[in-house]
Write a protein that holds these residues in place. Structure first.
Motif, PDB file in Angstrom:
ATOM      1  N   MET A 179     -16.402 -12.013  27.394  1.00  0.00           N
ATOM      2  CA  MET A 179     -15.779 -10.723  27.666  1.00  0.00           C
ATOM      3  C   MET A 179     -14.909 -10.323  26.467  1.00  0.00           C
ATOM      4  O   MET A 179     -14.309 -11.161  25.820  1.00  0.00           O
ATOM      5  CB  MET A 179     -14.895 -10.799  28.914  1.00  0.00           C
ATOM      6  CG  MET A 179     -15.624 -11.028  30.222  1.00  0.00           C
ATOM      7  SD  MET A 179     -16.743  -9.714  30.670  1.00  0.00           S
ATOM      8  CE  MET A 179     -15.648  -8.582  31.462  1.00  0.00           C
ATOM      9  N   SER A 180     -14.855  -9.021  26.235  1.00  0.00           N
ATOM     10  CA  SER A 180     -13.967  -8.479  25.209  1.00  0.00           C
ATOM     11  C   SER A 180     -13.204  -7.301  25.828  1.00  0.00           C
ATOM     12  O   SER A 180     -13.385  -6.992  27.008  1.00  0.00           O
ATOM     13  CB  SER A 180     -14.765  -8.048  23.978  1.00  0.00           C
ATOM     14  OG  SER A 180     -15.641  -6.997  24.305  1.00  0.00           O
ATOM     15  N   ASN A 181     -12.387  -6.663  25.039  1.00  0.00           N
ATOM     16  CA  ASN A 181     -11.590  -5.551  25.545  1.00  0.00           C
ATOM     17  C   ASN A 181     -11.978  -4.251  24.854  1.00  0.00           C
ATOM     18  O   ASN A 181     -12.332  -4.249  23.674  1.00  0.00           O
ATOM     19  CB  ASN A 181     -10.101  -5.808  25.300  1.00  0.00           C
ATOM     20  CG  ASN A 181      -9.594  -6.978  26.090  1.00  0.00           C
ATOM     21  OD1 ASN A 181     -10.116  -7.299  27.154  1.00  0.00           O
ATOM     22  ND2 ASN A 181      -8.575  -7.635  25.578  1.00  0.00           N
ATOM     23  N   CYS A 182     -11.853  -3.146  25.588  1.00  0.00           N
ATOM     24  CA  CYS A 182     -12.068  -1.818  25.031  1.00  0.00           C
ATOM     25  C   CYS A 182     -10.967  -1.564  23.996  1.00  0.00           C
ATOM     26  O   CYS A 182      -9.790  -1.760  24.290  1.00  0.00           O
ATOM     27  CB  CYS A 182     -12.004  -0.776  26.146  1.00  0.00           C
ATOM     28  SG  CYS A 182     -12.135   0.931  25.579  1.00  0.00           S
ATOM     29  N   PRO A 183     -11.317  -1.129  22.780  1.00  0.00           N
ATOM     30  CA  PRO A 183     -10.300  -0.919  21.754  1.00  0.00           C
ATOM     31  C   PRO A 183      -9.324   0.216  22.080  1.00  0.00           C
ATOM     32  O   PRO A 183      -8.221   0.249  21.556  1.00  0.00           O
ATOM     33  CB  PRO A 183     -11.091  -0.575  20.502  1.00  0.00           C
ATOM     34  CG  PRO A 183     -12.512  -0.650  20.848  1.00  0.00           C
ATOM     35  CD  PRO A 183     -12.657  -0.923  22.294  1.00  0.00           C
ATOM     36  N   TYR A 184      -9.708   1.147  22.958  1.00  0.00           N
ATOM     37  CA  TYR A 184      -8.824   2.267  23.273  1.00  0.00           C
ATOM     38  C   TYR A 184      -7.910   1.958  24.462  1.00  0.00           C
ATOM     39  O   TYR A 184      -6.702   2.079  24.361  1.00  0.00           O
ATOM     40  CB  TYR A 184      -9.624   3.538  23.535  1.00  0.00           C
ATOM     41  CG  TYR A 184      -8.726   4.727  23.795  1.00  0.00           C
ATOM     42  CD1 TYR A 184      -8.006   5.298  22.756  1.00  0.00           C
ATOM     43  CD2 TYR A 184      -8.571   5.251  25.068  1.00  0.00           C
ATOM     44  CE1 TYR A 184      -7.154   6.357  22.988  1.00  0.00           C
ATOM     45  CE2 TYR A 184      -7.730   6.309  25.306  1.00  0.00           C
ATOM     46  CZ  TYR A 184      -7.024   6.871  24.260  1.00  0.00           C
ATOM     47  OH  TYR A 184      -6.179   7.927  24.491  1.00  0.00           O
ATOM     48  N   CYS A 185      -8.499   1.545  25.584  1.00  0.00           N
ATOM     49  CA  CYS A 185      -7.684   1.386  26.798  1.00  0.00           C
ATOM     50  C   CYS A 185      -7.366  -0.070  27.139  1.00  0.00           C
ATOM     51  O   CYS A 185      -6.488  -0.336  27.946  1.00  0.00           O
ATOM     52  CB  CYS A 185      -8.361   2.060  27.981  1.00  0.00           C
ATOM     53  SG  CYS A 185      -9.876   1.264  28.524  1.00  0.00           S
ATOM     54  N   GLY A 186      -8.112  -1.018  26.561  1.00  0.00           N
ATOM     55  CA  GLY A 186      -7.826  -2.428  26.786  1.00  0.00           C
ATOM     56  C   GLY A 186      -8.513  -3.041  27.993  1.00  0.00           C
ATOM     57  O   GLY A 186      -8.283  -4.212  28.291  1.00  0.00           O
ATOM     58  N   LYS A 187      -9.362  -2.280  28.692  1.00  0.00           N
ATOM     59  CA  LYS A 187     -10.088  -2.836  29.837  1.00  0.00           C
ATOM     60  C   LYS A 187     -11.051  -3.919  29.376  1.00  0.00           C
ATOM     61  O   LYS A 187     -11.559  -3.894  28.271  1.00  0.00           O
ATOM     62  CB  LYS A 187     -10.927  -1.748  30.515  1.00  0.00           C
ATOM     63  CG  LYS A 187     -10.184  -0.819  31.387  1.00  0.00           C
ATOM     64  CD  LYS A 187     -11.190   0.094  32.074  1.00  0.00           C
ATOM     65  CE  LYS A 187     -10.521   1.251  32.763  1.00  0.00           C
ATOM     66  NZ  LYS A 187     -11.515   2.177  33.316  1.00  0.00           N
ATOM     67  N   LYS A 188     -11.313  -4.860  30.262  1.00  0.00           N
ATOM     68  CA  LYS A 188     -12.308  -5.904  29.998  1.00  0.00           C
ATOM     69  C   LYS A 188     -13.693  -5.272  30.051  1.00  0.00           C
ATOM     70  O   LYS A 188     -14.005  -4.515  30.975  1.00  0.00           O
ATOM     71  CB  LYS A 188     -12.224  -7.008  31.050  1.00  0.00           C
ATOM     72  CG  LYS A 188     -10.940  -7.786  31.013  1.00  0.00           C
ATOM     73  CD  LYS A 188     -11.073  -8.921  30.066  1.00  0.00           C
ATOM     74  CE  LYS A 188      -9.846  -9.804  30.174  1.00  0.00           C
ATOM     75  NZ  LYS A 188      -9.651 -10.593  28.993  1.00  0.00           N
ATOM     76  N   ILE A 189     -14.504  -5.568  29.037  1.00  0.00           N
ATOM     77  CA  ILE A 189     -15.868  -5.050  28.976  1.00  0.00           C
ATOM     78  C   ILE A 189     -16.801  -6.175  28.531  1.00  0.00           C
ATOM     79  O   ILE A 189     -16.362  -7.142  27.924  1.00  0.00           O
ATOM     80  CB  ILE A 189     -15.987  -3.848  28.015  1.00  0.00           C
ATOM     81  CG1 ILE A 189     -15.469  -4.208  26.620  1.00  0.00           C
ATOM     82  CG2 ILE A 189     -15.281  -2.635  28.562  1.00  0.00           C
ATOM     83  CD1 ILE A 189     -15.689  -3.132  25.569  1.00  0.00           C
ATOM     84  N   PRO A 190     -18.105  -6.037  28.813  1.00  0.00           N
ATOM     85  CA  PRO A 190     -19.066  -7.051  28.358  1.00  0.00           C
ATOM     86  C   PRO A 190     -19.141  -7.090  26.826  1.00  0.00           C
ATOM     87  O   PRO A 190     -18.841  -6.102  26.159  1.00  0.00           O
ATOM     88  CB  PRO A 190     -20.397  -6.584  28.944  1.00  0.00           C
ATOM     89  CG  PRO A 190     -20.068  -5.586  29.981  1.00  0.00           C
ATOM     90  CD  PRO A 190     -18.724  -5.019  29.640  1.00  0.00           C
TER      91      PRO A 190
END
Length: 84
Positions: A1-12
């Motif tokens: 898992m990584s994070n969205c660079p804008y909002c920080g949500k967990k994303i694949p």
């Protein structure tokens, strides 16, 4: 898992952003440039009402979203010591 660079949500791992709006906002934030003299003028010489009008006009003039410009200006205000 990584994070969205804008909002920080967990994303694949195979995605760069969690949504199209996060992607657009991220790249617009990168593109927004606030000149130092503009910051100085709105924080030293303008009241809160005048500042809001100046920021709105600045955003319209450059075709940027008003809220993103406000966020970038607030980030710069903290960085350069203009915060109230």
């Amino acid at each position: 898992m990584s994070n969205c660079p804008y909002c920080g949500k967990k994303i694949p791992m195979n995605k760069a952003f969690c949504s199209k709006s996060c992607k657009e906002n991220y790249f617009q934030m990168v593109a927004i440039q606030i000149p130092q003299p503009f910051l100085k003028r709105i924080f030293i010489f303008c009241t809160l009402e005048q500042r809001e009008i100046e920021i709105e006009n600045f955003a319209k003039r450059h075709g940027w979203e008003h809220e993103l410009v406000k966020k970038k200006i607030n980030d710069y205000a903290i960085k350069f010591g203009y915060e109230e």
